[in-house]
Design an enzyme around this catalytic site. Sequence first.
Site, mmCIF file in Angstrom:
data_model
loop_
_atom_site.group_PDB
_atom_site.id
_atom_site.type_symbol
_atom_site.label_atom_id
_atom_site.label_comp_id
_atom_site.label_asym_id
_atom_site.label_seq_id
_atom_site.Cartn_x
_atom_site.Cartn_y
_atom_site.Cartn_z
ATOM 1 N N ASP A 131 0.842 -1.206 0.000
ATOM 2 C CA ASP A 131 0.000 0.000 0.000
ATOM 3 C C ASP A 131 0.873 1.251 0.000
ATOM 4 O OD1 ASP A 131 -2.115 -1.738 0.340
ATOM 5 O OD2 ASP A 131 -2.818 -0.850 2.211
ATOM 6 N N GLN A 160 -0.420 7.013 -6.013
ATOM 7 C CA GLN A 160 -1.601 7.856 -5.804
ATOM 8 C C GLN A 160 -1.649 9.020 -6.803
ATOM 9 O OE1 GLN A 160 0.128 8.595 -2.061
ATOM 10 N NE2 GLN A 160 -1.358 7.412 -0.866
ATOM 11 N N ARG A 181 -0.531 -0.602 -8.708
ATOM 12 C CA ARG A 181 -1.964 -0.381 -8.491
ATOM 13 C C ARG A 181 -2.149 1.126 -8.328
ATOM 14 N NH1 ARG A 181 -3.368 -2.880 -3.352
ATOM 15 N NH2 ARG A 181 -2.943 -0.924 -2.331
ATOM 16 N N GLY A 185 -5.902 8.275 -3.878
ATOM 17 C CA GLY A 185 -5.201 8.716 -2.658
ATOM 18 C C GLY A 185 -6.207 9.003 -1.555
ATOM 19 N N LYS A 198 -10.718 17.777 -7.143
ATOM 20 C CA LYS A 198 -10.987 16.383 -7.504
ATOM 21 C C LYS A 198 -10.875 16.161 -9.025
ATOM 22 C CE LYS A 198 -14.454 12.767 -6.911
ATOM 23 N NZ LYS A 198 -13.990 12.144 -8.111
ATOM 24 N N ARG A 290 -11.636 6.688 6.903
ATOM 25 C CA ARG A 290 -11.186 7.146 5.574
ATOM 26 C C ARG A 290 -12.221 6.770 4.514
ATOM 27 N NH1 ARG A 290 -5.969 5.563 7.402
ATOM 28 N NH2 ARG A 290 -5.965 3.675 6.143
HETATM 29 C C1 LIG Z 1 -8.231 -1.758 -4.132
HETATM 30 C C2 LIG Z 1 -7.943 -0.432 -3.509
HETATM 31 C C3 LIG Z 1 -6.746 -0.218 -2.864
HETATM 32 C C4 LIG Z 1 -6.470 1.028 -2.291
HETATM 33 N N1 LIG Z 1 -5.244 1.246 -1.741
HETATM 34 C C5 LIG Z 1 -4.911 2.487 -1.335
HETATM 35 C C6 LIG Z 1 -3.611 2.788 -0.878
HETATM 36 O O1 LIG Z 1 -2.725 1.918 -0.781
HETATM 37 N N2 LIG Z 1 -3.333 4.080 -0.531
HETATM 38 C C7 LIG Z 1 -4.270 5.078 -0.618
HETATM 39 O O2 LIG Z 1 -3.943 6.232 -0.343
HETATM 40 N N3 LIG Z 1 -5.528 4.809 -1.007
HETATM 41 C C8 LIG Z 1 -5.874 3.546 -1.368
HETATM 42 N N4 LIG Z 1 -7.155 3.299 -1.789
HETATM 43 C C9 LIG Z 1 -8.211 4.341 -1.617
HETATM 44 C C10 LIG Z 1 -8.210 5.330 -2.779
HETATM 45 O O3 LIG Z 1 -7.088 6.170 -2.710
HETATM 46 C C11 LIG Z 1 -9.482 6.216 -2.776
HETATM 47 O O4 LIG Z 1 -9.519 6.943 -1.576
HETATM 48 C C12 LIG Z 1 -10.779 5.459 -2.906
HETATM 49 O O5 LIG Z 1 -10.656 4.389 -3.813
HETATM 50 C C13 LIG Z 1 -11.922 6.391 -3.384
HETATM 51 O O6 LIG Z 1 -11.621 6.913 -4.655
HETATM 52 P P1 LIG Z 1 -12.285 6.356 -6.017
HETATM 53 O O7 LIG Z 1 -11.190 6.127 -6.985
HETATM 54 O O8 LIG Z 1 -13.147 5.204 -5.743
HETATM 55 O O9 LIG Z 1 -13.084 7.553 -6.639
HETATM 56 P P2 LIG Z 1 -14.089 8.631 -6.093
HETATM 57 O O10 LIG Z 1 -14.162 9.654 -7.163
HETATM 58 O O11 LIG Z 1 -13.761 9.057 -4.717
HETATM 59 O O12 LIG Z 1 -15.448 7.834 -6.043
HETATM 60 C C14 LIG Z 1 -16.155 7.437 -7.210
HETATM 61 C C15 LIG Z 1 -17.461 6.818 -6.793
HETATM 62 O O13 LIG Z 1 -17.207 5.584 -6.121
HETATM 63 C C16 LIG Z 1 -18.073 5.411 -5.033
HETATM 64 N N5 LIG Z 1 -17.277 5.387 -3.784
HETATM 65 C C17 LIG Z 1 -15.995 5.774 -3.631
HETATM 66 N N6 LIG Z 1 -15.589 5.584 -2.368
HETATM 67 C C18 LIG Z 1 -16.654 5.092 -1.714
HETATM 68 C C19 LIG Z 1 -16.893 4.708 -0.384
HETATM 69 N N7 LIG Z 1 -15.938 4.766 0.544
HETATM 70 N N8 LIG Z 1 -18.115 4.240 -0.051
HETATM 71 C C20 LIG Z 1 -19.111 4.146 -0.967
HETATM 72 N N9 LIG Z 1 -18.943 4.504 -2.254
HETATM 73 C C21 LIG Z 1 -17.740 4.964 -2.624
HETATM 74 C C22 LIG Z 1 -19.037 6.566 -5.062
HETATM 75 O O14 LIG Z 1 -20.158 6.178 -5.829
HETATM 76 C C23 LIG Z 1 -18.266 7.639 -5.773
HETATM 77 O O15 LIG Z 1 -19.085 8.566 -6.405
HETATM 78 C C24 LIG Z 1 -7.439 2.064 -2.352
HETATM 79 C C25 LIG Z 1 -8.656 1.832 -3.000
HETATM 80 C C26 LIG Z 1 -8.911 0.628 -3.579
HETATM 81 C C27 LIG Z 1 -10.241 0.432 -4.289
#
Ligand SMILES: Cc1cc2nc3c(=O)[nH]c(=O)nc-3n(C[C@H](O)[C@H](O)[C@H](O)COP(=O)(O)OP(=O)(O)OC[C@H]3O[C@@H](n4cnc5c(N)ncnc54)[C@H](O)[C@@H]3O)c2cc1C
Length: 309
Positions: A131, A160, A181, A185, A198, A290
């Site tokens: 991660d 990120q 991956r 972020g 965003k 988070r």
């Molecule tokens: C497999 C995986 C590994 C990850 N590893 C890391 C890491 O190592 N370090 C790190 O900093 N971050 C990590 N993250 C978190 C990432 O950085 C984002 O904070 C998170 O994925 C939300 O961003 P998004 O790309 O889904 O898009 P966004 O634009 O935030 O969301 C798009 C849509 O997805 C849905 N959605 C998003 N989040 C949620 C939620 N929590 N609950 C319900 N619906 C939601 C909503 O419908 C939203 O409109 C990881 C995420 C995933 C999926």
Amino acid sequence: MALMRSMLLAASQNVWLREHAVKYPFVRRSVSRFMPGETLDAALGAAQNLLQKKIGSVFTHLGENVTDRNEARKVAAHYFEVLDRVHQLNLPTEISVKLTQLGLDLSPDFCFENLEQIIQRENGKATVWVDMEASNYVDVTLELYRRALNKYPNVGLCLQSYLYRTKKDLADLLPLRPSIRLVKGAYKEPASIAYPKKADVDENYFMLAQEMLRAKSVGQCVRAAFGTHDVALIRRLAGYIAQQNLPKSDLEVQMLFGIQRAEQERLAREGYRSVVLVAYGTYWYPWFVRRLAERPANLWFMLRNVFAP
Ligand SMILES: Cc1cc2nc3c(=O)[nH]c(=O)nc-3n(C[C@H](O)[C@H](O)[C@H](O)COP(=O)(O)OP(=O)(O)OC[C@H]3O[C@@H](n4cnc5c(N)ncnc54)[C@H](O)[C@@H]3O)c2cc1C
């Protein structure tokens, strides 16, 4: 919305809340939406159900910022058990580890020892993902990742798209044939180092993703995985794949357990690679908050649980 995100991210670091909030039944009910349970058995059960739908899984045992050597060794030992169980059950499950949980705050060398033992236990069968945590850890995480990749090709790293530096970090890693991956972020970062808007984070994501897919098509990026629930972005990436005549299986999307389930299943049905990150364990408070910060609407879901039977 930005204010709410900042407040929630601050709350995720609050020790008093961490100790008290986890005791409320409505908080525990809410977290169950994002976790199949606190135990490894619960995670294994979820992985077996996902596999029936042709969805892969990545396990992460929740925890971060371990400050005791024995505790960090216990985390590594837990991952040995995970890998042994996964191999016995013949599951295609991979793992994703946080370096601060493996003792990064104590010493990078000590953390590397733990990471290396986990990679060795994986035995080259599957990718061990690392991660990416808050920005103060990025340099040391990259350094340890390079060290690991030098010896073991089956190690992957999260990058990120909210950080300005990621474009260069990705370019510097590609000659080493990494597995990446890409995520947007999840931490609170200042505008001096991360895109505050965003729309810019999303656009940078798409640019970096195209670069990863291009690198994958010429064998420079071993795995190009996209950790996102952003359906519009996933459609753009699918469009890019089609336009470049790349196979659908080149698009690997990783989502969190319980989020966008229909989309996870659609991707698997249509021949894309769909993977779910299954988090479990008792130390879920900061991770859960988070998740709330990512989508403040989740707060309403949590509040509804106050009145649930
Ligand atoms: C497999 C995986 C590994 C990850 N590893 C890391 C890491 O190592 N370090 C790190 O900093 N971050 C990590 N993250 C978190 C990432 O950085 C984002 O904070 C998170 O994925 C939300 O961003 P998004 O790309 O889904 O898009 P966004 O634009 O935030 O969301 C798009 C849509 O997805 C849905 N959605 C998003 N989040 C949620 C939620 N929590 N609950 C319900 N619906 C939601 C909503 O419908 C939203 O409109 C990881 C995420 C995933 C999926």
